[in-house]
Design an enzyme around this catalytic site. Structure first.
Site, PDB file in Angstrom:
ATOM      1  N   HIS A 143     -10.496  -1.801  11.664  1.00  0.00           N
ATOM      2  CA  HIS A 143      -9.451  -2.685  11.225  1.00  0.00           C
ATOM      3  C   HIS A 143      -9.115  -3.898  12.317  1.00  0.00           C
ATOM      4  O   HIS A 143      -8.258  -3.807  12.777  1.00  0.00           O
ATOM      5  CB  HIS A 143      -8.162  -1.936  11.049  1.00  0.00           C
ATOM      6  N   CYS A 194       0.813  -7.383  11.999  1.00  0.00           N
ATOM      7  CA  CYS A 194       1.054  -7.350  13.424  1.00  0.00           C
ATOM      8  C   CYS A 194       0.271  -8.645  14.142  1.00  0.00           C
ATOM      9  O   CYS A 194       0.099  -8.809  15.417  1.00  0.00           O
ATOM     10  CB  CYS A 194       0.865  -6.121  14.086  1.00  0.00           C
ATOM     11  N   ARG A 230       0.715  -1.118  -0.294  1.00  0.00           N
ATOM     12  CA  ARG A 230       0.015   0.198  -0.213  1.00  0.00           C
ATOM     13  C   ARG A 230       0.781   1.270   0.014  1.00  0.00           C
ATOM     14  O   ARG A 230       1.946   1.271   0.787  1.00  0.00           O
ATOM     15  CB  ARG A 230      -0.993   0.086   1.315  1.00  0.00           C
ATOM     16  N   TYR A 253      -1.850  -3.530  -6.601  1.00  0.00           N
ATOM     17  CA  TYR A 253      -1.421  -4.185  -5.366  1.00  0.00           C
ATOM     18  C   TYR A 253      -2.395  -4.123  -4.392  1.00  0.00           C
ATOM     19  O   TYR A 253      -2.907  -2.842  -3.997  1.00  0.00           O
ATOM     20  CB  TYR A 253      -0.060  -3.765  -4.993  1.00  0.00           C
ATOM     21  N   ARG A 313       1.786 -12.379  -0.014  1.00  0.00           N
ATOM     22  CA  ARG A 313       0.278 -12.663   0.151  1.00  0.00           C
ATOM     23  C   ARG A 313      -0.281 -13.814  -0.241  1.00  0.00           C
ATOM     24  O   ARG A 313       0.233 -14.320  -1.269  1.00  0.00           O
ATOM     25  CB  ARG A 313      -0.719 -11.317   0.158  1.00  0.00           C
ATOM     26  N   SER A 362      -1.365  -3.314  10.388  1.00  0.00           N
ATOM     27  CA  SER A 362      -0.934  -4.419   9.298  1.00  0.00           C
ATOM     28  C   SER A 362       0.095  -5.234   9.766  1.00  0.00           C
ATOM     29  O   SER A 362       1.191  -4.492   9.979  1.00  0.00           O
ATOM     30  CB  SER A 362      -0.678  -3.762   8.005  1.00  0.00           C
TER      31      SER A 362
HETATM   32  P1  GDP Z   1      -1.884  -9.052  10.178  1.00  0.00           P
HETATM   33  O1  GDP Z   1      -1.336  -8.588   8.932  1.00  0.00           O
HETATM   34  O2  GDP Z   1      -2.254  -8.244  11.285  1.00  0.00           O
HETATM   35  O3  GDP Z   1      -2.907 -10.120   9.709  1.00  0.00           O
HETATM   36  O4  GDP Z   1      -0.760  -9.983  10.664  1.00  0.00           O
HETATM   37  P2  GDP Z   1      -0.276 -11.668  10.376  1.00  0.00           P
HETATM   38  O5  GDP Z   1      -1.171 -12.444  11.486  1.00  0.00           O
HETATM   39  O6  GDP Z   1      -0.420 -11.883   8.947  1.00  0.00           O
HETATM   40  O7  GDP Z   1       1.089 -11.832  11.195  1.00  0.00           O
HETATM   41  C1  GDP Z   1       2.228 -10.803  10.358  1.00  0.00           C
HETATM   42  C2  GDP Z   1       3.511 -11.717  10.851  1.00  0.00           C
HETATM   43  O8  GDP Z   1       3.435 -11.506  12.512  1.00  0.00           O
HETATM   44  C3  GDP Z   1       3.784 -12.824  10.197  1.00  0.00           C
HETATM   45  O9  GDP Z   1       5.006 -12.952  10.012  1.00  0.00           O
HETATM   46  C4  GDP Z   1       3.470 -13.672  11.684  1.00  0.00           C
HETATM   47  O10 GDP Z   1       4.146 -14.819  11.523  1.00  0.00           O
HETATM   48  C5  GDP Z   1       3.834 -12.953  12.571  1.00  0.00           C
HETATM   49  N1  GDP Z   1       3.275 -13.162  13.825  1.00  0.00           N
HETATM   50  C6  GDP Z   1       1.641 -13.467  14.222  1.00  0.00           C
HETATM   51  N2  GDP Z   1       1.500 -13.768  15.336  1.00  0.00           N
HETATM   52  C7  GDP Z   1       2.523 -13.670  16.036  1.00  0.00           C
HETATM   53  C8  GDP Z   1       2.897 -13.903  17.395  1.00  0.00           C
HETATM   54  O11 GDP Z   1       2.027 -14.133  18.336  1.00  0.00           O
HETATM   55  N3  GDP Z   1       4.249 -13.964  17.859  1.00  0.00           N
HETATM   56  C9  GDP Z   1       5.167 -13.671  16.992  1.00  0.00           C
HETATM   57  N4  GDP Z   1       6.481 -13.670  17.474  1.00  0.00           N
HETATM   58  N5  GDP Z   1       4.979 -13.416  15.450  1.00  0.00           N
HETATM   59  C10 GDP Z   1       3.600 -13.549  15.159  1.00  0.00           C
HETATM   60  P1  PGA Z   2      -3.051  -6.684   6.987  1.00  0.00           P
HETATM   61  O1  PGA Z   2      -3.856  -6.168   5.839  1.00  0.00           O
HETATM   62  O2  PGA Z   2      -1.757  -6.678   6.763  1.00  0.00           O
HETATM   63  O3  PGA Z   2      -3.796  -5.856   8.133  1.00  0.00           O
HETATM   64  O4  PGA Z   2      -3.482  -8.242   7.095  1.00  0.00           O
HETATM   65  C1  PGA Z   2      -3.504  -5.752   4.637  1.00  0.00           C
HETATM   66  C2  PGA Z   2      -3.015  -4.186   4.789  1.00  0.00           C
HETATM   67  O5  PGA Z   2      -3.432  -3.608   5.887  1.00  0.00           O
HETATM   68  O6  PGA Z   2      -2.576  -3.709   3.862  1.00  0.00           O
HETATM   69 MN    MN Z   3      -5.074  -4.944   7.405  1.00  0.00          MN
HETATM   70 MN    MN Z   4      -3.982 -10.328   8.039  1.00  0.00          MN
END
Ligand code: GDP
Ligand code: PGA
Ligand code: MN
Ligand code: MN
Length: 624
Positions: A268, A292, A89, A239, A409, A290
């Site tokens: 979010h 996290c 983004r 993207y 992704r 994002s």
């Molecule tokens: P989103 O973008 O908020 O949905 O985040 P994701 O669930 O896709 O996680 C983003 C990154 O953080 C990935 O590389 C995960 O492996 C990592 N991650 C997610 N949860 C945890 C956790 O509880 N501990 C650690 N150390 N890493 C995490």
């Molecule tokens: P996520 O969503 O990283 O929160 O999963 C996509 C984005 O915020 O760009």
């Molecule tokens: Mn998001």
């Molecule tokens: Mn996500």
């Protein structure tokens, strides 16, 4: 003026309709398409119906063109590699257009550059659009995508119609939203829908070399939102959040503005249900910036026996108080656009299973037997396997560089998630018991704590910070403020947003408890102090018990902390002290910094309810 200009563009359509029944479309939809055809000059119009046959036809074309590679190892899965200049983004090129500037951004302190949303005047927007959109689809097909955010026809759902010149967007929108001809019958009052106009900005003949068969125009990216007209115009990027306009542009930026006017919330947030060994289920919504951990938490496989987590959504929640005063939430999306790196059968077996069919992978690596590979999958493939990186280079585990882009992704239908909740498409939503805020905080922040009350919780959300991630264009590991995890997605003045949240607390309403978590605290040797992933169930369990009113929390300067030993860490080799200590100096600096941030960035729009909470927190910290 823009309206007069678009009016002239209206009328009957001037190019062939390649698919679909033009005359069957509602009149206002025909007008909308026609005026954008005259503006963008595509060679034809393709009206999508959302069927599998349609997807098949588009997919085959893309495979023949080289834009998609079939992944032979799985069922109906494809790999797409973008132009390396178009991978995230672009927050710096994202604008909200309103007549009145302060509808969009707060009155920041003098001399301060605002970071909570970017405003553009209607005059400037008109100029920028006239600089980009006329003729921008020349030589390309304009796809018309009727989609619903939320179950089609549901009371909380809303319809959008995306026009795009990129077939990758058509396939992705089919997964992420409910694309169907049925949407023509459920438009809003007076035929209302959100206008979503998207172009990659690469008309023929091409002026810029196409890389990886991914046409785009990164130098000229611009993503504009017109909340008053319920309209989005996005140019230059294919993207994710830049191009799948149902997601961030509609379901967060435009929807949050509608939500403010109508008294609800567009956030979010993931949505999950957690059932304890007694069979009692609670629902939670969690806001993390994002990359996290939302997708991972939403799909958590509990490490504690007898617990069950079920997923309702992993990125966006629309929430509204019902007549009984309960906060009800739906997931407006229909798919997951999840971060690939870090995902594996240990950390997130549910996501791994979800993405093994009907999935589009973007910017991951590929193994020689037609499987996917990314950082974190080292133990899941044979070490000697030849891998093609996201950049197309040959690579082996252990070689320099990365196989996948950090923001690569998977895009998968939510319905095929093995732990999807049976209520995930319930148009009425689920009753939220707890709201959780969190971010990547390497230092000082306890694993979990609870807000004293609603106002304190809103302040904690307003003070949310995180290390920057690869989801947007930022570089490096700086800690950035990301209030409510909404900084990139705010649709209106953040001061008004905070007031809206504060004002939700009304007599007769069952306000959810608010919590703050941090899975990312590091110890002195740079290791995570908490194992995370499946063990996060232990934190959810503590939260559930607090919702039930169990006496397991003790007040601290920053909120209610778990009483030592009340959070189940059985079988883990973790230090309570490392997870829960509160370094006074750290928190003194933190509250000072937060206060300055809110004063500078929200300025005179900062509600008193928030500044009062900050002052109380500061006082508590000084007395630690
Ligand atoms: P989103 O973008 O908020 O949905 O985040 P994701 O669930 O896709 O996680 C983003 C990154 O953080 C990935 O590389 C995960 O492996 C990592 N991650 C997610 N949860 C945890 C956790 O509880 N501990 C650690 N150390 N890493 C995490
Ligand atoms: P996520 O969503 O990283 O929160 O999963 C996509 C984005 O915020 O760009
Ligand atoms: Mn998001
Ligand atoms: Mn996500």
């Amino acid at each position: 003026d823009m309206e007069g200009f678009m009016e002239e563009m209206g009328g009957e359509i001037s190019v062939p309709v390649l698919k679909g029944d033009w005359d069957a479309l509602p009149a206002n939809v025909r007008k909308y398409i026609a005026e954008n055809v005259r503006l963008c000059r595509p060679k034809g119009v393709f009206i999508c119906d959302g069927s599998d046959e349609e997807a098949q036809e588009i997919t085959e074309k893309m495979v023949n063109r080289g834009l998609l590679t079939k992944l032979e190892k799985y069922e109906n899965c494809y790999l797409c590699r973008t132009d390396p200049a178009d991978v995230a983004r672009v927050e710096g090129k994202t604008f909200i257009v309103t007549k009145e500037k302060f509808e969009t951004v707060p009155h920041v302190q003098e001399g301060v550059k605002g970071i909570l949303g970017q405003w553009m005047s209607p005059e400037d927007a008109e100029k920028e659009i006239k600089d980009r959109f006329p003729g921008c689809m020349k030589g390309r097909v304009m796809y018309v995508i009727p989609f619903s955010m939320g179950p089609i026809g549901g009371p909380l759902s809303k319809v959008g119609v995306q026009l795009t010149d990129f077939n990758y967007v058509v396939l992705s929108m089919r997964i992420m939203t409910r694309v169907s001809s049925k949407n023509w019958d459920v438009l809003g009052e007076n035929g209302e829908f959100v206008q979503c106009i998207h172009s990659i900005g690469a008309p023929r003949p091409l002026e810029r070399k196409v890389i990886n068969h991914w046409p785009c125009n990164p130098e000229r990216i611009m993503i504009t939102h017109f909340p008053d007209q319920r309209k989005i115009m996005s140019y230059g990027s294919g993207y994710g959040g830049n191009s799948l306009l149902g997601k961030k542009c509609f379901a967060l930026r435009i929807a949050s503005r509608i939500a403010k006017d109508e008294g609800w919330l567009a956030e979010h947030m993931l949505i999950l249900g957690v059932t304890n060994p007694d069979g009692v289920e609670k629902f939670m919504a969690a806001a993390f910036p994002s990359a996290c951990g939302k997708t991972n938490l939403a799909m958590l496989t509990p490490s504690l026996p007898g617990y069950k987590v079920r997923c309702l959504g992993d990125d966006i929640a629309w929430m509204r108080f019902d007549d009984e005063g309960r906060l009800m939430a739906i997931n407006p999306e229909a798919g997951f656009f999840g971060v690939a790196p870090g995902t594996n059968t240990k950390t997130n077996p549910v996501a791994m299973e979800t993405c093994m069919k009907n999935t589009i992978f973007t910017n991951v690596g590929m193994t020689e037997d037609g499987g996917v590979f990314w950082e974190g999958m080292e133990k899941e493939i044979k070490r000697e396997q030849l891998i093609t990186t996201w950049l197309g280079d040959e690579w082996h585990v252990g070689d320099k560089g990365k196989a996948a882009h950090p923001n690569s992704r998977f895009c998968s239908p939510a319905g095929q998630c093995p732990i999807i909740h049976d209520k995930w498409e319930d148009p009425a939503g689920v009753h939220i018991d707890a709201i959780i805020f969190g971010g990547r905080r390497p230092e000082g922040v306890p694993l979990v704590f609870e807000a004293f009350d609603w106002q304190h919780g809103v302040m904690l959300g307003a003070a949310l910070k995180s290390e920057a991630t690869a989801a947007a264009e930022f570089k490096g590991k700086q800690i950035m403020h990301d209030p409510m995890a909404m900084r990139p997605f705010m649709g209106y003045n953040f001061g008004d947003y905070l007031k809206h949240w504060s004002d939700l607390n009304k007599p007769g309403r069952q306000m959810p408890k608010i919590f703050h978590v941090d899975w990312f605290r590091l110890n002195d040797s740079g290791k995570f102090v908490w194992p995370g992933f499946g063990d996060n169930i232990r934190v959810l369990d503590w939260i559930c018990r607090r919702v039930d009113g169990e006496d397991i929390a003790v007040p601290s300067a920053i909120g209610l902390l778990p009483v030592e030993g009340s959070l189940n860490v059985e079988g883990l080799n973790v230090s309570w002290e490392e997870n829960f200590n509160l370094p006074k100096e750290y928190w003194q600096d933190d509250i000072e910094e937060t206060k300055n941030f809110l004063q500078a960035q929200v300025g005179s729009d900062l509600p008193e309810s928030i500044s009062n909470e900050v002052a109380k927190q500061e006082d508590r910290i000084n007395h630690m």
